[in-house]
Design an enzyme around this catalytic site. Sequence first.
Site, PDB file in Angstrom:
ATOM      1  N   THR A 134       0.837  -1.324  -0.047  1.00  0.00           N
ATOM      2  CA  THR A 134      -0.036   0.180   0.013  1.00  0.00           C
ATOM      3  C   THR A 134       0.834   1.330   0.054  1.00  0.00           C
ATOM      4  O   THR A 134       0.501   2.327  -0.328  1.00  0.00           O
ATOM      5  CB  THR A 134      -0.806   0.112   1.261  1.00  0.00           C
ATOM      6  OG1 THR A 134       0.172  -0.412   2.501  1.00  0.00           O
ATOM      7  CG2 THR A 134      -2.084  -0.917   1.238  1.00  0.00           C
TER       8      THR A 134
ATOM      9  N   ARG B 185      -7.642  14.205   4.004  1.00  0.00           N
ATOM     10  CA  ARG B 185      -6.360  14.597   3.449  1.00  0.00           C
ATOM     11  C   ARG B 185      -5.381  13.426   2.725  1.00  0.00           C
ATOM     12  O   ARG B 185      -5.597  12.316   3.410  1.00  0.00           O
ATOM     13  CB  ARG B 185      -5.250  15.444   4.604  1.00  0.00           C
ATOM     14  CG  ARG B 185      -3.969  15.626   4.151  1.00  0.00           C
ATOM     15  CD  ARG B 185      -3.204  16.337   5.212  1.00  0.00           C
ATOM     16  NE  ARG B 185      -3.721  17.727   5.351  1.00  0.00           N
ATOM     17  CZ  ARG B 185      -3.597  18.383   6.405  1.00  0.00           C
ATOM     18  NH1 ARG B 185      -3.134  18.161   7.510  1.00  0.00           N
ATOM     19  NH2 ARG B 185      -3.789  19.751   6.339  1.00  0.00           N
TER      20      ARG B 185
ATOM     21  N   GLN C 115      -3.693   2.642  -4.786  1.00  0.00           N
ATOM     22  CA  GLN C 115      -4.734   2.128  -3.909  1.00  0.00           C
ATOM     23  C   GLN C 115      -5.823   1.992  -4.962  1.00  0.00           C
ATOM     24  O   GLN C 115      -6.680   1.193  -4.957  1.00  0.00           O
ATOM     25  CB  GLN C 115      -4.579   2.906  -2.701  1.00  0.00           C
ATOM     26  CG  GLN C 115      -3.786   2.376  -1.740  1.00  0.00           C
ATOM     27  CD  GLN C 115      -3.631   0.842  -1.653  1.00  0.00           C
ATOM     28  OE1 GLN C 115      -4.680   0.266  -0.848  1.00  0.00           O
ATOM     29  NE2 GLN C 115      -2.834   0.210  -2.019  1.00  0.00           N
TER      30      GLN C 115
ATOM     31  N   GLY D 180      -8.946   7.214   4.539  1.00  0.00           N
ATOM     32  CA  GLY D 180      -8.257   6.157   3.857  1.00  0.00           C
ATOM     33  C   GLY D 180      -9.348   6.071   2.556  1.00  0.00           C
ATOM     34  O   GLY D 180     -10.439   6.661   2.188  1.00  0.00           O
TER      35      GLY D 180
ATOM     36  N   GLU E  54     -10.168   0.972   0.335  1.00  0.00           N
ATOM     37  CA  GLU E  54     -11.376   0.276  -0.092  1.00  0.00           C
ATOM     38  C   GLU E  54     -12.417   1.215  -0.535  1.00  0.00           C
ATOM     39  O   GLU E  54     -13.352   0.576  -1.353  1.00  0.00           O
ATOM     40  CB  GLU E  54     -11.776  -0.292   1.411  1.00  0.00           C
ATOM     41  CG  GLU E  54     -10.782  -1.280   1.838  1.00  0.00           C
ATOM     42  CD  GLU E  54     -11.139  -1.868   3.219  1.00  0.00           C
ATOM     43  OE1 GLU E  54     -12.207  -1.638   3.999  1.00  0.00           O
ATOM     44  OE2 GLU E  54     -10.461  -3.055   3.614  1.00  0.00           O
TER      45      GLU E  54
END
Lengths: 738, 316
Positions: free
Chosen positions: A476, A621, A631, A695, A698
């Site tokens: 990642t 951010r 990602q 994040g 996903e």
Amino acid sequence: MKFETPAGTNPIDRMTVVGKPTSRVDGPLKTTGLAPYAYEHHREIANPAYGHVVGAAIGQGTIRSIDLAEAKAAPGVLAIVTAADAGKLGKGKYNTVKLLAGPQVDHYHQAVALVVAETFEQARAAAALVRVDYARAKGRYDLAEALKTAPLTGGSSDEGSAAPPIDRTGRFERAFAAAPVKLDAEYTTPDQSHAMMEPFASIAAWKGDELSVWTSNQMIDWGRSDLAITLNMPKDKIRFLSPYVGGGFGGKLFLRVDAVLAALGAKAAKRPVKVALTRPLIANNTTHRPATRQRIRIGAAKDGTITAIAHESGSGDQPGGSPETAVNQTKLLYAGANRMISMRLAVLDLPEGNAMRAPGEAPGMMALEIAMDEMAEKLAMDPVAFRVKNDTQVDPEDPKRRFSQRQLVRCLNEGAQRFGWSRRRAPGAVRDGRWLVGMGVAAAFRNHMNMPSGARVRLSPAGVVTVETDMTDIGTGSYTILAQTAAEMMGVPVYSVVLKLGDSSFPVSAGSGGQFGAANSTAGVYAACVRLRASVAQRLGFNSADAVFEDGRVTSGNRSADLRQAAATGELVAEDKIEFGDLDKTWQLSTFGAHFVEVGVDAYTGVTRVRRMLAVCAAGRIINPVSARSQVIGAMTMGVGGALMEELAVDKRFGLFVNHDLALYEVPVHADIPHQEVVFLDEADDKANPMKAKGVGELGLCGVGAAVANAIYNATGVRVRDYPITLEKHLDKLPAVA
Amino acid sequence: MKSFTYERAKDPVAAARAVAGHPGAKFIAGGTNLLDLMKIEVETPTHLVDVQDLGFDRIEKTGDGGLRIGALVTNTDLAADDRVRRDYAVLTRAIVAGASGQLRNKASTAGNLLQRTRCPYFYDTNMACNKRKPGSGCAAIGGYSRQLGVIGVSNSCIATFPGDMAVAMRVLDAVVETVDGTGQRRAIPIADFHRLWGDHPEQDTVLKPGELITAVTLPRPLGGRHYYEKVRDRASYAYALVSVAAVIQPDGTGRVAFGGVAPRPWRVEAAEALLPQGAAAVTARAFAGATPTKDNAFKLPLATRALASVIAQSKA
């Protein structure tokens, strides 16, 4: 550091390193083969023996006997481990099913034995000589059948989504019955395999009663704790290391049998042992994303206002397992006064279901966002406009709670403009040669989770900043964003920061899962750096509150000193962890986006090929735009796989996933992904953490499948509600050609 | 993988003799399929005779204006050959539709003809499979059969021949040349090369033990327009659900064979005579008597539609 009130201005806000596109600091190690993966710790372990796992040949039943005579006599064999001689084993907190079968077999390819030999080839050959006599029992392998009597069940994936068994707001049934426009449809998603590139692998070595395990795992502390439970030994006698991970997607959140059997094999052989699961074993031996059967009902007024929304989902798992929480996002994504969600969990004897990238939301959004597309059509509304119309800035179940940040509408509108959404035509109206062409949209949604995360930082006399945390990098970019964070905080360049990750001797971090890794682990490093800054300021005789760390210097008012000076008399060390108050209760912390997809469907064969994709994300951010983009494009690719090809095929007679290799469990190849674009909206979420980050790993997946499905519908005018959308599901409804 | 002995053959007759005289022996060329199957003990040869030093790596003109392709010519070299690209384009198209660049670099012409089925039950040694273990039964019947055969299959086996290259060779009327351990040579029309399973699905081809393929010959070029239409879920690196190899002449007549549907490339000459009447007429005849499963019944309309796309292209 306890994060209890929204973040004020802090050193990260300068964004001189954080937020800047930064190439992977571990890139050169990886491209030159110097980053050791789990099976490759030759430097630490020079002379390992090799273990090969024997998987159960039945889906359900018992082992009557095991004949090891031939295997033991085979060349090079050092030891064989089975449940009969492994001693009493515990079951890890995060494992639903015990990892070593015997005498009970819980699922197909559950480990039955480990054969340890001098070479890999000898171990593999001898493993085929282990003769197991099974008593096959009738198993429960049919989800649709089992759901007929399955009870309502709540659940959590342990790393993201959670939902109660049933949850009501207002009076759904009445509102739905009264709605002038409504949809009631069922959707299915199949079992999916993580299919990460690096197989599950571990090397174990004993020194007296102390055990070291080099493995491939996303969550060091979970793995270490569960290994201690499984082996009935003190946790502090185990060192658990996973410095590099070649993909996990949730499959490596948990302790798996490679680590357990490597430890038992090493004990039996009195030698370090390495174990990798072979590819054909992985699909059935390890966990998978469970299949779902979902029913969605939406009622709306003629102007498109949703008045009633219900989402019910059924899935199956081993006894004691948990449901796929596919209804979770429906609690939060759209407005509507009358709401209901519920989940049913059937008991199945297929392999253990568990988290896979965006558990809950990934399959939930695959269904919900087709339903929204269908509803928009019933209302004769544009699907973007319908979603915008039903945006909410508050938790629909509890309107006092606001979203900390919610830019869904901007994601949709900006995406529509960039993608050329206005060129979308009626279903079946656009033809390009043999291709029926269509566009589809879906919202993207994934909750943000706070997780405590610790780190230790050191400043050497030479000015090198070293970060130590058990955080993992599963491909990642953790190494890079943690380096950026420390560099920003200490006012040094990224190349002055040394990262040491994935080792249980370091402070416990959030780990990698649930798209919580980046935000929480950087916040942990932030917390440790705040402490280190205070030590530096104290050594230099500065007031730490107003000291500025910049360009290798510390400046306060008209005084300035070289950072290295602070460590001149000895290394400075600081450790802290980020912990959280209840800001995530006061506010709803979520990430948002919009996925746009254009597909061509071959008018002759019904095959779908994606032509272009766009994701617009608003997720706090963005710490590193290049690794974040990686990602998201990876997640979009996984979404295409889920939409078009990925399915573990269940043999309901024998209870196994039949297509258990990468030849028949297909994931997209380069030729399937011609063009992807990713846009991040400017956002800083001060309610989330001091980094003001959330994040994207996903979010980039949630909704993609439905955007593809909706594009297919727009291309063909044929609605398919069962994933994957392979050609036979609409072929007979396509225009005649012969 | 079971232990095995290994030798590198120096001449073809000796190679054939070595295999014929050693029960459980096999030839190995590129090994792209055999080694994978040995690792999971679906194949358990006791002895391998490596034929890579035998030459057979040239593509030459034959006296009657065709081509002789050495058994060890790689898929990459065969697909890239100028004469093949010009005169037998269906063959190039079929080859590049299969596997990956890396595999095609290693895979040989003879090995490609001899690749084994990709039925998942064949690959799993816990499952009954008459092809892997004669007499053990067929777990695929009544199981997951989306990829499997719809015609030419039997009560013993419903697997398919998975290749692409052979489907093109079938429309080209290729001939497989062999030699045995006595030096006896044989020319086998590709139509007869792959067996229908019947009661002996363990026998994929009509080759006798130790019989070694030395070359594949192609008759004189057919002219016409060449097509290889391969239908699969992902864009590359996947077996055909259905494929169509076709050579269509300007008058609308031509030849057509289907892949992914049967134990061998499926060509019915009486059916292709109906090409001028359209795809549905051809497939109605070619697939008469088909016995699809619920999972793979779609292959029948798919074959028709894939052929329709070829006919449409030929008229464009």
